[in-house]
Design an enzyme around this catalytic site. Structure first.
Site, PDB file in Angstrom:
ATOM      1  N   SER A   1       6.963   0.809   1.324  1.00 32.42           N
ATOM      2  CA  SER A   1       5.980  -0.469   1.325  1.00 32.42           C
ATOM      3  C   SER A   1       6.633  -1.599   1.688  1.00 32.42           C
ATOM      4  O   SER A   1       7.834  -1.699   1.587  1.00 32.42           O
ATOM      5  CB  SER A   1       5.911  -0.421  -0.234  1.00 32.42           C
ATOM      6  OG  SER A   1       5.331  -1.663  -0.519  1.00 32.42           O
TER       7      SER A   1
ATOM      8  N   TYR B   1       9.167  -1.266  -8.747  1.00 36.50           N
ATOM      9  CA  TYR B   1       8.531  -0.409  -7.663  1.00 36.50           C
ATOM     10  C   TYR B   1       9.150  -0.735  -6.179  1.00 36.50           C
ATOM     11  O   TYR B   1       9.347   0.208  -5.488  1.00 36.50           O
ATOM     12  CB  TYR B   1       7.434  -0.874  -7.451  1.00 36.50           C
ATOM     13  CG  TYR B   1       6.529  -0.556  -6.614  1.00 36.50           C
ATOM     14  CD1 TYR B   1       5.717   0.948  -6.445  1.00 36.50           C
ATOM     15  CD2 TYR B   1       6.082  -1.325  -5.429  1.00 36.50           C
ATOM     16  CE1 TYR B   1       5.100   1.158  -5.314  1.00 36.50           C
ATOM     17  CE2 TYR B   1       5.235  -0.960  -4.221  1.00 36.50           C
ATOM     18  CZ  TYR B   1       4.836   0.299  -4.275  1.00 36.50           C
ATOM     19  OH  TYR B   1       4.200   0.891  -3.156  1.00 36.50           O
TER      20      TYR B   1
HETATM   21  P1  NAP Z   1      -3.949   5.593  -4.845  1.00 39.82           P
HETATM   22  O1  NAP Z   1      -5.098   4.977  -4.385  1.00 39.82           O
HETATM   23  O2  NAP Z   1      -3.655   5.193  -6.352  1.00 39.82           O
HETATM   24  O3  NAP Z   1      -3.627   7.095  -4.826  1.00 39.82           O
HETATM   25  C1  NAP Z   1      -2.550   7.655  -5.503  1.00 39.82           C
HETATM   26  C2  NAP Z   1      -2.498   9.413  -5.112  1.00 39.82           C
HETATM   27  O4  NAP Z   1      -1.179   9.675  -5.572  1.00 39.82           O
HETATM   28  C3  NAP Z   1      -3.692   9.935  -5.929  1.00 39.82           C
HETATM   29  O5  NAP Z   1      -4.055  10.856  -5.180  1.00 39.82           O
HETATM   30  C4  NAP Z   1      -2.980  10.365  -7.059  1.00 39.82           C
HETATM   31  O6  NAP Z   1      -3.648  11.693  -7.631  1.00 39.82           O
HETATM   32  C5  NAP Z   1      -1.670  10.742  -6.535  1.00 39.82           C
HETATM   33  N1  NAP Z   1      -0.674  10.807  -7.720  1.00 39.82           N
HETATM   34  C6  NAP Z   1      -0.297   9.704  -8.434  1.00 39.82           C
HETATM   35  N2  NAP Z   1       0.922  10.097  -9.239  1.00 39.82           N
HETATM   36  C7  NAP Z   1       1.180  11.459  -8.667  1.00 39.82           C
HETATM   37  C8  NAP Z   1       2.036  12.447  -9.099  1.00 39.82           C
HETATM   38  N3  NAP Z   1       2.987  11.999 -10.020  1.00 39.82           N
HETATM   39  N4  NAP Z   1       2.151  13.778  -8.337  1.00 39.82           N
HETATM   40  C9  NAP Z   1       1.026  13.813  -7.733  1.00 39.82           C
HETATM   41  N5  NAP Z   1       0.237  13.008  -7.028  1.00 39.82           N
HETATM   42  C10 NAP Z   1       0.292  11.779  -7.669  1.00 39.82           C
HETATM   43  O7  NAP Z   1      -2.743   5.012  -3.992  1.00 39.82           O
HETATM   44  P2  NAP Z   1      -2.405   4.265  -2.587  1.00 39.82           P
HETATM   45  O8  NAP Z   1      -2.793   2.868  -2.755  1.00 39.82           O
HETATM   46  O9  NAP Z   1      -3.596   4.990  -1.678  1.00 39.82           O
HETATM   47  O10 NAP Z   1      -0.824   4.543  -2.234  1.00 39.82           O
HETATM   48  C11 NAP Z   1      -0.454   5.741  -1.630  1.00 39.82           C
HETATM   49  C12 NAP Z   1       1.060   5.587  -1.202  1.00 39.82           C
HETATM   50  O11 NAP Z   1       1.062   4.023  -0.313  1.00 39.82           O
HETATM   51  C13 NAP Z   1       2.095   5.153  -2.260  1.00 39.82           C
HETATM   52  O12 NAP Z   1       3.265   5.819  -2.173  1.00 39.82           O
HETATM   53  C14 NAP Z   1       2.185   3.599  -2.517  1.00 39.82           C
HETATM   54  O13 NAP Z   1       3.185   3.331  -3.123  1.00 39.82           O
HETATM   55  C15 NAP Z   1       2.151   3.496  -0.938  1.00 39.82           C
HETATM   56  N6  NAP Z   1       1.762   1.854  -0.873  1.00 39.82           N
HETATM   57  C16 NAP Z   1       0.387   1.524  -1.173  1.00 39.82           C
HETATM   58  C17 NAP Z   1      -0.003   0.341  -0.734  1.00 39.82           C
HETATM   59  C18 NAP Z   1      -1.588  -0.245  -0.999  1.00 39.82           C
HETATM   60  O14 NAP Z   1      -1.524  -1.668  -1.095  1.00 39.82           O
HETATM   61  N7  NAP Z   1      -2.254   0.416  -1.616  1.00 39.82           N
HETATM   62  C19 NAP Z   1       0.832  -0.648  -0.255  1.00 39.82           C
HETATM   63  C20 NAP Z   1       2.366   0.071   0.066  1.00 39.82           C
HETATM   64  C21 NAP Z   1       2.585   1.090  -0.189  1.00 39.82           C
HETATM   65  P3  NAP Z   1      -4.781  11.312  -8.938  1.00 39.82           P
HETATM   66  O15 NAP Z   1      -5.825  10.816  -8.519  1.00 39.82           O
HETATM   67  O16 NAP Z   1      -4.664  13.069  -9.511  1.00 39.82           O
HETATM   68  O17 NAP Z   1      -4.006  10.614  -9.883  1.00 39.82           O
END
Ligand code: NAP
Length: 251
Positions: free
Chosen positions: A146, A160
């Site tokens: 991130s 985080y």
């Molecule tokens: P999101 O929309 O909240 O989706 C999270 C996903 O991870 C869901 O499929 C969730 O499954 C799953 N998950 C959560 N906890 C888990 C666990 N303990 N074991 C297995 N699966 C789990 O997240 P996102 O925004 O797409 O983010 C994805 C990645 O990108 C993360 O690593 C995040 O830190 C990184 N990231 C995101 C952003 C942003 O702005 N969105 C920025 C930088 C980095 P359920 O639906 O079953 O809960």
């Protein structure tokens, strides 16, 4: 369908960036194991979308922060396809906005267990299957870091940010460790991306609030991040390893 027959496990592949990776990978010919932890309907919807388009996928429930669950997830892929060609270490969580001096030890433990230990466990199982040292045919690992890893997220979620700093170190160290064993390991550092993660951290309007601070003056989409991940999974990035690619709109 350049990647026909190859298999990928996408952790957290059911929503947000992971769902975009799952669907994009299937379009490129990958067979996709869609991991999730609680929202079965979302995972089933991603699998249905892939199958409707003629692709192959299955949903696999498991908490990346549990060693037993991770072992079961990888065993499910072994049983189904008997090969693993890529891991996308995407599952990750944030928590409520807070100063460090307001955070509990339980919060630290959960953050590190899911974001760091989860990625380490999955990377370990992927290396055991893909490394030529273990009789594998090589493969790729893409980790989700991130922009927080470099910005530190002060007064928001330093814990985080620290967990994502660990992902950068994992990417560099493991990338070099297995570089001569047929495995490339890279990371993507997304910036402000429009997914449900912000609402899950108690800040549904975070994207609107943060937009102005992005040089491109807009948030990114899950697909824009997935496209970078798909590039790192593909042979088009065959000489790229131990690298971190930013997808931040310049932030
Ligand atoms: P999101 O929309 O909240 O989706 C999270 C996903 O991870 C869901 O499929 C969730 O499954 C799953 N998950 C959560 N906890 C888990 C666990 N303990 N074991 C297995 N699966 C789990 O997240 P996102 O925004 O797409 O983010 C994805 C990645 O990108 C993360 O690593 C995040 O830190 C990184 N990231 C995101 C952003 C942003 O702005 N969105 C920025 C930088 C980095 P359920 O639906 O079953 O809960």
């Amino acid at each position: 369908m350049k990647e026909a027959g190859k298999t990928v496990l996408v952790t957290g592949g059911s929503r947000g960036i992971g769902a975009a990776v799952s669907i994009g990978a299937a379009k490129a010919g990958w067979r996709v194991a869609v991991n999730y932890v609680s929202d079965t309907a979302a995972a089933d919807a991603v699998v249905a979308e892939i199958e409707k388009a003629g692709g192959e996928a299955f949903a696999v429930k498991g908490d990346v922060g549990s060693e037993a669950d991770v072992l079961a997830m990888f065993a499910a892929v072994d049983d189904r396809w008997g090969r693993l060609d890529a891991l996308v270490n995407n599952a990750g969580v944030v928590d409520k906005t807070a100063r460090l001096d307001e955070m509990s030890a339980d919060r630290f433990e959960r953050m590190m267990r899911i974001n760091v230990t989860g990625s380490l466990l999955c990377a370990r199982e992927a290396v055991k299957r893909m490394s030529t040292r273990h009789g594998g045919r090589g493969g790729v690992i893409v980790n989700l870091s991130s922009a927080a890893a470099k910005l530190g997220s002060p007064a928001q979620y330093v814990d985080y940010a620290a967990s994502k700093g660990a992902i950068d170190s994992l990417t560099k160290g493991l990338g070099i460790e297995v570089a001569a064993e047929g495995i490339r390991v890279n990371a993507v550092r997304p910036g402000i991306i429009d997914t449900e993660i912000h609402a899950s951290g108690g800040e549904p309007d975070r994207v609107e609030k943060a937009r102005g601070a992005v040089p491109m003056k807009r948030e990114g989409t899950a697909t824009e991040v997935a496209d970078v991940i798909l590039f790192l999974m593909s042979d088009q990035s065959s000489y790229v390893t131990a690298s971190i690619v930013e997808a931040t709109g310049g932030r």
